[in-house]
Design a protein around this motif. Structure first.
Motif, short mmCIF file in Angstrom:
data_model
loop_
_atom_site.label_atom_id
_atom_site.label_comp_id
_atom_site.label_asym_id
_atom_site.label_seq_id
_atom_site.Cartn_x
_atom_site.Cartn_y
_atom_site.Cartn_z
N SER A 55 0.94 -0.88 -0.28
CA SER A 55 -0.30 -0.12 -0.23
C SER A 55 0.51 1.41 0.49
CB SER A 55 -0.51 0.08 1.49
OG SER A 55 -1.95 -0.74 0.99
N ASN A 57 3.66 1.77 -1.48
CA ASN A 57 3.94 1.59 -2.72
C ASN A 57 2.95 2.01 -3.87
OD1 ASN A 57 7.42 1.74 -1.31
ND2 ASN A 57 7.00 -0.57 -1.52
N LYS A 58 1.95 1.79 -3.14
CA LYS A 58 0.62 1.47 -4.48
C LYS A 58 1.32 0.97 -5.39
CE LYS A 58 0.05 6.87 -3.97
NZ LYS A 58 -0.16 8.01 -4.83
N ALA A 59 1.31 -0.75 -4.82
CA ALA A 59 1.73 -1.66 -5.49
C ALA A 59 0.95 -2.79 -6.00
CB ALA A 59 3.47 -2.21 -4.85
N GLU A 60 0.79 -3.87 -6.67
CA GLU A 60 0.07 -4.81 -6.65
C GLU A 60 -0.05 -5.62 -5.54
OE1 GLU A 60 -2.33 -6.34 -9.12
OE2 GLU A 60 -3.04 -4.01 -10.12
N GLY A 82 -2.06 -3.52 -0.72
CA GLY A 82 -1.83 -3.30 -1.50
C GLY A 82 -3.36 -4.49 -2.70
N THR A 84 -7.14 -3.05 -3.48
CA THR A 84 -8.03 -2.16 -3.79
C THR A 84 -9.32 -2.08 -4.11
OG1 THR A 84 -6.21 -1.31 -5.79
CG2 THR A 84 -5.84 -0.57 -3.47
N THR A 85 -8.85 -3.73 -5.28
CA THR A 85 -9.89 -3.48 -6.02
C THR A 85 -10.73 -5.11 -5.67
OG1 THR A 85 -8.97 -4.61 -7.91
CG2 THR A 85 -9.72 -2.55 -8.61
N ALA A 105 -7.20 1.03 1.93
CA ALA A 105 -8.05 0.96 1.10
C ALA A 105 -10.02 1.74 1.47
CB ALA A 105 -8.31 -0.11 -0.17
N THR A 108 -9.90 4.81 3.86
CA THR A 108 -10.52 6.13 3.00
C THR A 108 -12.12 5.41 1.51
OG1 THR A 108 -9.61 4.76 0.78
CG2 THR A 108 -8.41 6.73 2.41
N THR A 146 -2.93 4.86 8.48
CA THR A 146 -2.84 4.00 7.70
C THR A 146 -1.33 4.24 7.17
OG1 THR A 146 -4.03 4.87 6.38
CG2 THR A 146 -5.07 3.49 6.58
N HIS A 147 -0.43 2.96 6.09
CA HIS A 147 -0.60 3.06 5.60
C HIS A 147 1.34 3.11 6.20
CE1 HIS A 147 -2.76 4.69 2.42
NE2 HIS A 147 -1.35 4.25 1.16
#
Length: 261
Positions: A55, A57-60, A82, A84-85, A105, A108, A146-147
């Motif tokens: 999360s 690094n906004k990585a998959e 990571g 988010t979907t 995720a 927020t 978070t993060h």
């Protein structure tokens, strides 16, 4: 019959197994696959694996690693990091993971839990709240971060936990940032407050230094998940790395004694 769960929580950082203190200073403690093999042998109730880089690094999610973990794991596995979907969550479940956990995720965008629960089933959706006591001269209560505790949110943790439950979380994990890696006991105050407002299963993480700490949590909150990191990867006052877990007899005695008090 429902009973308390004793749950090792493993942190992944740069592909390796680490342990933190206060969400800082990750210490390398070994290979995650080897740790899973040992927990298999010790018949752990379930296992939580959290990628603490994804999360930030906004990585998959690391699907290759997840596939290896799921193939090796003989107990229920919860993976977080990571996601988010709903598509990512479904892919992870298809790899053989029983539950996915979401922190940043979900905080927020609680509605994401609804979408994911519709895709994979509410029982497979875990929301993680990292909380710490507010600081300052007149500060009271707790705040959500978070993060890796770098981002602070304004929501009240209890109200947010209830909102996440209503949105579709089938389980809530409350993780104490202040007590992470300290091995001085759980934050029983926030644990009991969470237990009193939630209908879904609750897991408590952060601070366990002994089986007695877990017994105290179960005595206070009843049927919960008692999770720990340091307790299951370190041994002794010098924190020598040693993967460990209570025997079935120790676990049964712990839970029976705690629930009968």
């Amino acid at each position: 019959m429902l009973r308390p769960r004793i749950i090792p929580c493993l942190l992944i950082h740069k592909g390796g197994l680490v342990k933190t203190q206060g969400f800082k200073s990750p210490k390398y403690v070994g290979d995650p696959i080897n740790a899973v093999k040992i927990f298999n042998e010790k018949e752990a109730d379930e296992l939580v694996v959290l990628d603490i880089d994804a999360s930030v690094n906004k990585a998959e999610p690391d699907y290759a690693l997840i596939a290896k973990l799921a193939a090796e794991c003989r107990m229920p596995l919860c993976y977080g990091g990571g996601i988010t979907t709903a598509e990512q969550a479904s892919r992870i479940i298809d790899l053989g993971v029983e539950k996915i956990s979401i922190s940043a995720a979900a905080v927020t965008n609680p509605g994401l839990l609804t979408t994911i629960a519709n895709a994979i089933g509410r029982q497979s959706v875990v929301a993680v709240l990292d909380v710490r006591k507010k600081t300052g001269l007149f500060a009271k209560g707790y705040e959500v971060c978070t993060h890796n505790a770098k981002v602070v949110h304004k929501q009240d943790p209890l109200s947010l936990a209830k909102a996440l439950e209503d949105a579709g979380a089938g389980e809530i994990v409350v993780n104490s940032i202040d007590r992470d890696g300290e091995m001085k006991g759980y934050d029983l105050d926030v644990a009991l407050k969470m237990r009193n407002i939630l209908r879904v299963p609750l897991t408590v993480l952060g601070g366990a230094g002994s089986l007695d700490d877990m017994g105290g949590l179960i005595k206070q909150c009843g049927i919960v998940g008692a999770a720990a990191g340091s307790l299951f990867v370190f041994k002794g006052p010098y924190r020598a790395v040693l993967i460990n877990y209570p025997t079935a007899q120790q676990k049964d005695a712990l839970c029976t004694a705690a629930l009968s008090r």
